[in-house]
Design an enzyme around this catalytic site. Structure first.
Site, short mmCIF file in Angstrom:
data_model
loop_
_atom_site.label_atom_id
_atom_site.label_comp_id
_atom_site.label_asym_id
_atom_site.label_seq_id
_atom_site.Cartn_x
_atom_site.Cartn_y
_atom_site.Cartn_z
N GLY A 70 7.86 -20.85 -12.71
CA GLY A 70 7.01 -21.51 -13.71
C GLY A 70 7.06 -23.03 -13.59
O GLY A 70 6.99 -23.74 -14.59
N TYR A 85 5.92 -10.91 -28.71
CA TYR A 85 6.53 -11.91 -27.81
C TYR A 85 8.04 -11.99 -28.07
O TYR A 85 8.84 -12.01 -27.12
CB TYR A 85 5.84 -13.24 -28.10
CG TYR A 85 6.39 -14.48 -27.46
CD1 TYR A 85 6.07 -14.80 -26.15
CD2 TYR A 85 7.19 -15.36 -28.18
CE1 TYR A 85 6.54 -15.98 -25.57
CE2 TYR A 85 7.66 -16.54 -27.62
CZ TYR A 85 7.34 -16.84 -26.31
OH TYR A 85 7.80 -18.01 -25.75
N PRO A 125 15.43 -22.34 -26.94
CA PRO A 125 14.91 -23.66 -27.33
C PRO A 125 14.04 -23.58 -28.58
O PRO A 125 13.36 -22.59 -28.82
CB PRO A 125 14.04 -24.09 -26.15
CG PRO A 125 14.20 -23.03 -25.11
CD PRO A 125 14.72 -21.81 -25.79
N LEU A 142 8.75 -27.00 -28.29
CA LEU A 142 8.82 -28.06 -27.27
C LEU A 142 7.50 -28.78 -27.13
O LEU A 142 6.44 -28.24 -27.49
CB LEU A 142 9.19 -27.41 -25.93
CG LEU A 142 10.45 -26.54 -25.95
CD1 LEU A 142 10.57 -25.73 -24.67
CD2 LEU A 142 11.70 -27.41 -26.14
N1 NDP Z 1 6.44 -24.32 -25.19
C1 NDP Z 1 7.33 -24.14 -26.16
O1 NDP Z 1 7.22 -24.73 -27.25
C2 NDP Z 1 8.50 -23.23 -25.93
C3 NDP Z 1 8.70 -22.55 -24.74
N2 NDP Z 1 9.80 -21.74 -24.60
C4 NDP Z 1 10.00 -20.94 -23.36
O2 NDP Z 1 10.03 -21.76 -22.22
C5 NDP Z 1 9.49 -21.05 -21.11
C6 NDP Z 1 8.40 -21.89 -20.46
O3 NDP Z 1 7.39 -22.16 -21.41
P1 NDP Z 1 6.29 -23.30 -21.17
O4 NDP Z 1 6.72 -24.16 -20.06
O5 NDP Z 1 5.96 -23.86 -22.48
O6 NDP Z 1 5.05 -22.43 -20.70
P2 NDP Z 1 3.75 -22.89 -19.86
O7 NDP Z 1 2.64 -22.02 -20.31
O8 NDP Z 1 3.58 -24.36 -19.91
O9 NDP Z 1 4.15 -22.51 -18.36
C7 NDP Z 1 4.40 -21.20 -18.02
C8 NDP Z 1 4.49 -21.08 -16.52
O10 NDP Z 1 4.67 -19.69 -16.22
C9 NDP Z 1 3.97 -19.38 -15.07
N3 NDP Z 1 3.51 -17.98 -15.13
C10 NDP Z 1 2.86 -17.37 -16.16
N4 NDP Z 1 2.54 -16.12 -15.79
C11 NDP Z 1 3.00 -15.94 -14.51
C12 NDP Z 1 2.94 -14.87 -13.60
N5 NDP Z 1 2.38 -13.71 -13.91
N6 NDP Z 1 3.49 -15.06 -12.38
C13 NDP Z 1 4.07 -16.24 -12.04
N7 NDP Z 1 4.16 -17.28 -12.87
C14 NDP Z 1 3.61 -17.13 -14.10
C15 NDP Z 1 2.76 -20.31 -15.00
O11 NDP Z 1 2.54 -20.56 -13.63
P3 NDP Z 1 1.16 -21.19 -13.02
O12 NDP Z 1 1.04 -22.55 -13.62
O13 NDP Z 1 1.40 -21.24 -11.56
O14 NDP Z 1 0.06 -20.26 -13.43
C16 NDP Z 1 3.23 -21.52 -15.80
O15 NDP Z 1 3.54 -22.60 -14.95
C17 NDP Z 1 9.00 -19.71 -21.65
O16 NDP Z 1 9.95 -18.72 -21.39
C18 NDP Z 1 8.88 -19.95 -23.13
O17 NDP Z 1 9.07 -18.78 -23.85
C19 NDP Z 1 10.71 -21.59 -25.60
C20 NDP Z 1 10.57 -22.25 -26.78
C21 NDP Z 1 9.45 -23.10 -27.05
C1 F7E Z 2 7.31 -21.97 -29.88
C2 F7E Z 2 6.79 -20.96 -30.85
O1 F7E Z 2 5.40 -21.15 -31.01
C3 F7E Z 2 4.69 -20.21 -31.83
O2 F7E Z 2 5.11 -20.25 -33.14
P1 F7E Z 2 4.79 -21.45 -34.12
O3 F7E Z 2 5.94 -22.36 -34.19
O4 F7E Z 2 4.33 -20.90 -35.41
O5 F7E Z 2 3.61 -22.16 -33.31
P2 F7E Z 2 2.51 -23.25 -33.36
O6 F7E Z 2 3.01 -24.45 -32.66
O7 F7E Z 2 1.26 -22.65 -32.82
O8 F7E Z 2 2.26 -23.55 -34.91
C4 F7E Z 2 3.20 -24.21 -35.72
C5 F7E Z 2 2.62 -24.49 -37.08
O9 F7E Z 2 1.62 -25.51 -36.94
C6 F7E Z 2 0.42 -25.13 -37.62
N1 F7E Z 2 -0.73 -25.81 -37.03
C7 F7E Z 2 -1.47 -26.76 -37.65
N2 F7E Z 2 -2.51 -27.12 -36.90
C8 F7E Z 2 -2.39 -26.42 -35.71
C9 F7E Z 2 -3.18 -26.41 -34.55
O10 F7E Z 2 -4.21 -27.07 -34.41
N3 F7E Z 2 -2.73 -25.57 -33.54
C10 F7E Z 2 -1.60 -24.79 -33.67
N4 F7E Z 2 -1.23 -24.01 -32.62
N5 F7E Z 2 -0.86 -24.78 -34.80
C11 F7E Z 2 -1.25 -25.60 -35.81
C12 F7E Z 2 0.44 -23.62 -37.50
O11 F7E Z 2 -0.44 -23.02 -38.46
C13 F7E Z 2 1.90 -23.31 -37.74
O12 F7E Z 2 2.20 -23.32 -39.12
C14 F7E Z 2 4.83 -18.84 -31.33
O13 F7E Z 2 4.09 -18.73 -30.20
C15 F7E Z 2 6.27 -18.47 -31.09
O14 F7E Z 2 6.29 -17.35 -30.28
C16 F7E Z 2 7.11 -19.55 -30.49
O15 F7E Z 2 8.09 -19.30 -29.83
#
Ligand code: NDP
Ligand code: F7E
EC number: 1.1.1.271
Length: 313
Positions: free
Chosen positions: A11, A137, A164, A167
């Site tokens: 990823g 999820y 985490p 993020l």
């Molecule tokens: N974003 C957040 O707020 C949070 C994220 N996490 C965790 O961190 C990890 C990374 O998340 P994040 O970086 O945000 O996600 P992104 O969506 O930014 O990136 C996910 C990556 O996974 C790769 N991927 C998805 N499907 C496949 C597949 N079928 N085969 C190979 N590669 C694949 C994609 O590759 P490509 O670009 O090549 O398609 C992409 O680069 C996850 O496990 C998530 O649960 C945890 C807490 C919060």
């Molecule tokens: C990382 C985490 O992320 C997800 O959980 P979440 O924290 O609820 O995610 P969120 O960032 O989408 O929203 C946070 C809050 O913010 C509000 N909100 C306002 N305005 C917008 C808006 O415009 N977009 C989004 N997306 N949310 C909005 C929204 O209504 C909510 O109250 C899961 O995927 C979960 O699986 C997970 O792991």
């Protein structure tokens, strides 16, 4: 990890994977392996098995996953549970079969019960009902944690799981339908400023609280724990402070320089009321977050201006 170890970042183009790749390069690790999802679909067990047999990998950062915000999780539950179970099962099992020395699995704080006491301690896992908007999820992530623990117990592997908080940072997903709240609000306020729109819509009531960690800090914690932590128990990664959605929206409004008003769309879900993580264990292991939210938001907005707005020109 030695500087010459073969390290696979699954990823590497995503928010987390790109930050881990950058951190490893900056620290002088030279033998880094990565593939896009079109080069290697991690949902396919045969592709994953051949890849691990060929590459002789020492360490794995498992940052590939199907990821999205509250509405994406709610609308595509089958994709979220299927893709994540497949990706993590294939990677963890191939890592074991090919003698990978250590693997770091990325979970998320949505694995904790919706109404767990705050701050969330690691021991609260599986003590209550999950938040319905992301239950599929979260179930996949809990399976990943249990898979790492079980392989460690039965096969003597050294797989670690980190949880985490929410993020943000470079290479985030800025698609308004599928993104998390911070990238969505950065785009919404920016576009409203550009078009002189009087109102920006914020989902939900604005009262839920969230904790936000900059992706470079998360990457630093992951590399640090890969090098120093060997326990079977998962570790929370966060900053230890949270903020309401209304307050963070006001902060982003200021960072972007938008002068209109916020309007709350209460037809959209709020999700978990609060998910502040307890970082006592992480701090005790010798790591603390560095980037204050305001500073991280300025950097994230600058990245958006340089990279995302260029796409639409
Ligand atoms: N974003 C957040 O707020 C949070 C994220 N996490 C965790 O961190 C990890 C990374 O998340 P994040 O970086 O945000 O996600 P992104 O969506 O930014 O990136 C996910 C990556 O996974 C790769 N991927 C998805 N499907 C496949 C597949 N079928 N085969 C190979 N590669 C694949 C994609 O590759 P490509 O670009 O090549 O398609 C992409 O680069 C996850 O496990 C998530 O649960 C945890 C807490 C919060
Ligand atoms: C990382 C985490 O992320 C997800 O959980 P979440 O924290 O609820 O995610 P969120 O960032 O989408 O929203 C946070 C809050 O913010 C509000 N909100 C306002 N305005 C917008 C808006 O415009 N977009 C989004 N997306 N949310 C909005 C929204 O209504 C909510 O109250 C899961 O995927 C979960 O699986 C997970 O792991």
């Amino acid at each position: 990890m030695d500087k010459q170890s073969t390290i696979y970042i699954a990823g590497h183009r995503g928010l987390v994977g790109s930050a881990i790749l950058k951190n490893l390069k900056e620290q002088g690790y030279t033998n880094l392996v990565y593939r896009t999802s079109s080069e290697l679909d991690l949902r396919d067990p045969n592709q994953v098995a051949s890849f691990f047999e060929q590459e002789k990998i020492d360490y794995v950062f498992l940052a590939a996953a199907k990821v999205g915000g509250i509405v994406a999780n709610n609308e595509y539950p089958a994709d979220f549970i299927r893709d994540n179970l497949l990706i993590q099962t294939n990677v963890i099992d191939s890592a074991y079969k090919n003698g990978v020395k250590k693997l770091l699995f990325l979970g998320s704080t949505c694995i904790y019960p919706k109404l767990a006491p705050q701050p969330l301690k690691e021991e609260y896992l599986l003590t209550g009902e999950l938040e319905p908007t992301n239950e599929p999820y979260a179930i996949a992530k809990i399976a990943g944690i249990k898979m790492c623990e079980s392989y460690n117990r039965q096969y003597g592997t050294k797989y670690i799981s980190v949880m985490p908080t929410n993020l943000y940072g470079p290479n985030d997903n800025f698609d308004l339908h599928t993104s998390h709240v911070l990238p969505a609000l950065i785009r919404k306020f920016h576009e409203a400023k550009e078009t002189n729109a009087p109102i920006v819509e914020v989902w939900g009531t604005g009262t839920p609280k969230r904790e936000f960690l900059y992706s470079d800090d998360l990457a630093d914690a992951c590399v640090y724990l890969m090098n120093t932590y060997e326990g079977n128990e998962m570790v929370n990664i966060g900053v230890g402070e949270d903020i309401s959605i209304k307050e963070v929206a006001e902060t982003i409004k200021d960072v972007v320089g938008y002068e209109g008003k916020l309007q709350f769309d209460t037809s959209k879900p709020d999700g978990t009321p609060r998910k502040l993580v307890d970082v006592t264990k992480l701090n005790g292991l010798g790591w603390k977050a560095k980037t204050p939210l305001n500073e991280g938001l300025v950097q994230a907005y600058n990245w958006f201006l340089e990279n995302e707005t260029a796409k639409s020109k």
